[in-house]
Design an enzyme around this catalytic site. Structure first.
Site, PDB file in Angstrom:
ATOM      1  N   GLU A  55       0.924  -1.098  -0.130  1.00  0.00           N
ATOM      2  CA  GLU A  55      -0.101  -0.182  -0.076  1.00  0.00           C
ATOM      3  C   GLU A  55       0.949   1.184  -0.019  1.00  0.00           C
ATOM      4  OE1 GLU A  55      -1.788  -2.682   3.106  1.00  0.00           O
ATOM      5  OE2 GLU A  55       0.184  -2.533   2.166  1.00  0.00           O
ATOM      6  N   CYS A  87       0.008   0.531   8.009  1.00  0.00           N
ATOM      7  CA  CYS A  87      -0.395   1.295   6.642  1.00  0.00           C
ATOM      8  C   CYS A  87      -1.783   1.913   6.692  1.00  0.00           C
ATOM      9  CB  CYS A  87      -0.829   0.050   5.567  1.00  0.00           C
ATOM     10  SG  CYS A  87       0.694  -0.725   5.170  1.00  0.00           S
ATOM     11  N   ALA A 157       4.892 -37.826  -7.141  1.00  0.00           N
ATOM     12  CA  ALA A 157       4.670 -37.901  -8.506  1.00  0.00           C
ATOM     13  C   ALA A 157       4.926 -39.469  -8.704  1.00  0.00           C
ATOM     14  CB  ALA A 157       6.020 -37.295  -9.441  1.00  0.00           C
ATOM     15  N   SER A 171      13.552 -43.846  -9.928  1.00  0.00           N
ATOM     16  CA  SER A 171      12.381 -43.101 -10.278  1.00  0.00           C
ATOM     17  C   SER A 171      12.494 -41.750 -11.339  1.00  0.00           C
ATOM     18  CB  SER A 171      11.730 -42.501  -8.820  1.00  0.00           C
ATOM     19  OG  SER A 171      12.685 -41.698  -8.411  1.00  0.00           O
ATOM     20  N   TRP A 173      12.871 -40.180 -14.707  1.00  0.00           N
ATOM     21  CA  TRP A 173      11.974 -39.322 -14.466  1.00  0.00           C
ATOM     22  C   TRP A 173      10.264 -39.785 -14.643  1.00  0.00           C
ATOM     23  CZ3 TRP A 173      13.408 -35.385 -11.327  1.00  0.00           C
ATOM     24  CH2 TRP A 173      14.867 -35.049 -11.606  1.00  0.00           C
ATOM     25  N   THR A 199      14.882 -41.844  -0.230  1.00  0.00           N
ATOM     26  CA  THR A 199      14.758 -41.028  -1.618  1.00  0.00           C
ATOM     27  C   THR A 199      16.368 -40.191  -1.671  1.00  0.00           C
ATOM     28  OG1 THR A 199      12.439 -41.086  -1.327  1.00  0.00           O
ATOM     29  CG2 THR A 199      13.782 -38.950  -2.657  1.00  0.00           C
ATOM     30  N   ASP A 203      17.733 -41.373  -5.072  1.00  0.00           N
ATOM     31  CA  ASP A 203      17.693 -40.308  -6.007  1.00  0.00           C
ATOM     32  C   ASP A 203      18.705 -39.451  -6.295  1.00  0.00           C
ATOM     33  OD1 ASP A 203      15.372 -41.606  -6.809  1.00  0.00           O
ATOM     34  OD2 ASP A 203      14.128 -40.089  -6.204  1.00  0.00           O
ATOM     35  N   LEU A 207      17.744 -30.644  -3.866  1.00  0.00           N
ATOM     36  CA  LEU A 207      16.643 -30.188  -3.219  1.00  0.00           C
ATOM     37  C   LEU A 207      16.905 -28.592  -3.266  1.00  0.00           C
ATOM     38  CD1 LEU A 207      16.256 -32.540  -0.290  1.00  0.00           C
ATOM     39  CD2 LEU A 207      15.149 -32.478  -2.505  1.00  0.00           C
ATOM     40  N   GLU A 272       8.855 -33.689  -0.131  1.00  0.00           N
ATOM     41  CA  GLU A 272       9.090 -34.116  -1.594  1.00  0.00           C
ATOM     42  C   GLU A 272       9.222 -35.858  -1.738  1.00  0.00           C
ATOM     43  OE1 GLU A 272      11.254 -32.411  -4.513  1.00  0.00           O
ATOM     44  OE2 GLU A 272      11.104 -30.454  -3.693  1.00  0.00           O
TER      45      GLU A 272
END
Length: 347
Positions: A55, A87, A157, A171, A173, A199, A203, A207, A272
């Site tokens: 503002e 404000c 996913a 995994s 992709w 993971t 993987d 991150l 994730e």
């Protein structure tokens, strides 16, 4: 000459607010525009915590022309002193005639207070324009400010048959590049990211926010594991702040961990994967929202790794319901988002 509606100008303010995506924590994203006679006189958005509010920037851009104009703002203006003055004082001083607000401040101590102050000064106030869009933009902030712990977003996913990896753990992709770009957007917004130990080992994710390459703010990384990690993993080498290992399992343990994060100003924790972490957080009732990518692939097999591990519910009546389920295309994938009905709320 056509006249734009209040909704049009509030959407312009929303567009301004979005420019602060991922940069304002622990503050909310806010946008504002000053309008008179269907002409925008000034725009502004909150750029960083401790910096000028939207503002104030919009009023400064409008200058003396702000007198008698309408201010459109996505969130109820602040009415108390924090790092910056309230404000509402700037609005009154500028001579604004009318204020249109997207949504009220969800903090019970402030909710509606600015509206009352402005009305007492003879300023017309209208609230609730584009309300749902404004609430959704800062859903993580509103949760943190009311519950004193971060909003938890679970991203997974999977294939169409509910698998996240082959039996050997591979995994990459499953989802497509568009889905991965969306994950980058969530990483920008997140104050912290958590990934399961398996993971992390299999993987080897970094991150980090890598799009854009010069992103100024990286989330803190947590590894859900009780075992030490190899020092040559990317997340061990590439993060300026070493990842922390934690493994909350019960609801009490999760809430203790999340409240600690909340005290540190963490608005949003992004989970994730993998499947065991997802199952533990869901079963503990600490996941606010799921974001599941469904890829047009079938992995088959009882030995492929399912999207959630752990133990199944004993009865279908114990299944976790998902509210307000939304489905959209993200490249070749489908993105399903929704709220977990079993999320724990402070009593």
């Amino acid at each position: 000459m056509s006249r734009h509606s209040d909704r049009y100008w509030l959407q312009q303010a929303l567009s301004e607010a979005g420019k602060g995506w991922g940069l304002t924590s622990p503050n909310p994203m806010v946008g504002a525009v000053v309008v008179r006679d269907d002409r925008c006189l000034g725009r502004g958005y909150h750029r960083r915590a401790g910096g000028p509010h939207a503002e104030v920037l919009a009023l400064a851009a409008a200058g003396q022309e702000a007198a008698g104009a309408t201010l459109y703002v996505t969130l109820e203006p602040c009415s108390t002193y924090g790092r910056t003055p309230p404000c509402v004082d700037a609005i009154i001083k500028a001579g604004i005639r009318r204020v249109v607000i997207g949504c009220l401040d969800q903090n019970p101590a402030h909710n509606g207070r600015a509206v009352q102050i402005l009305q007492e000064q003879g300023i017309e106030v209208l609230s609730g324009v584009c309300e749902q869009e404004c609430l959704q933009l800062n859903e993580h902030f509103f949760w943190w400010i009311s519950q004193n712990r971060p909003f938890v977003l679970l991203k997974m996913a999977m294939s169409l048959d509910g698998k996240i990896a082959l039996p050997d753990g591979r995994s990459q992709w499953i989802s497509g590049p568009e889905a991965r770009r969306q994950v980058q957007r969530w990483r920008q917004l997140a104050d912290a990211i958590m990934v399961g130990g398996d993971t992390a080992r299999k993987d080897n994710p970094g991150l980090k926010v890598v799009e854009p390459a010069d992103w100024p703010r990286q989330p803190q990384v947590f590894i859900w594991s009780s075992r030490a990690l190899p020092e040559d993993l990317r997340l061990m080498r590439e993060n300026a702040v070493p990842p922390r290992r934690v493994k909350p399992q019960t609801q009490e343990q999760w809430l203790s961990f999340l409240r600690e994060l909340g005290q540190e100003g963490c608005n949003l924790l992004l989970l994730e994967g993998g499947g065991e972490l997802a199952a533990a957080a869901l079963a503990a009732g600490v996941v606010n929202k799921i974001a599941f990518f469904l890829a047009p692939k079938l992995l088959l097999g009882r030995d492929s790794i399912p999207v959630t591990g752990g133990c199944s519910v004993a009865d279908l009546t114990q299944a976790i319901g998902i509210a307000d389920l939304q489905v959209e295309r993200t490249g070749q994938d489908l993105l399903l988002t929704g709220w977990c009905r079993n999320v724990y709320r402070n009593s």
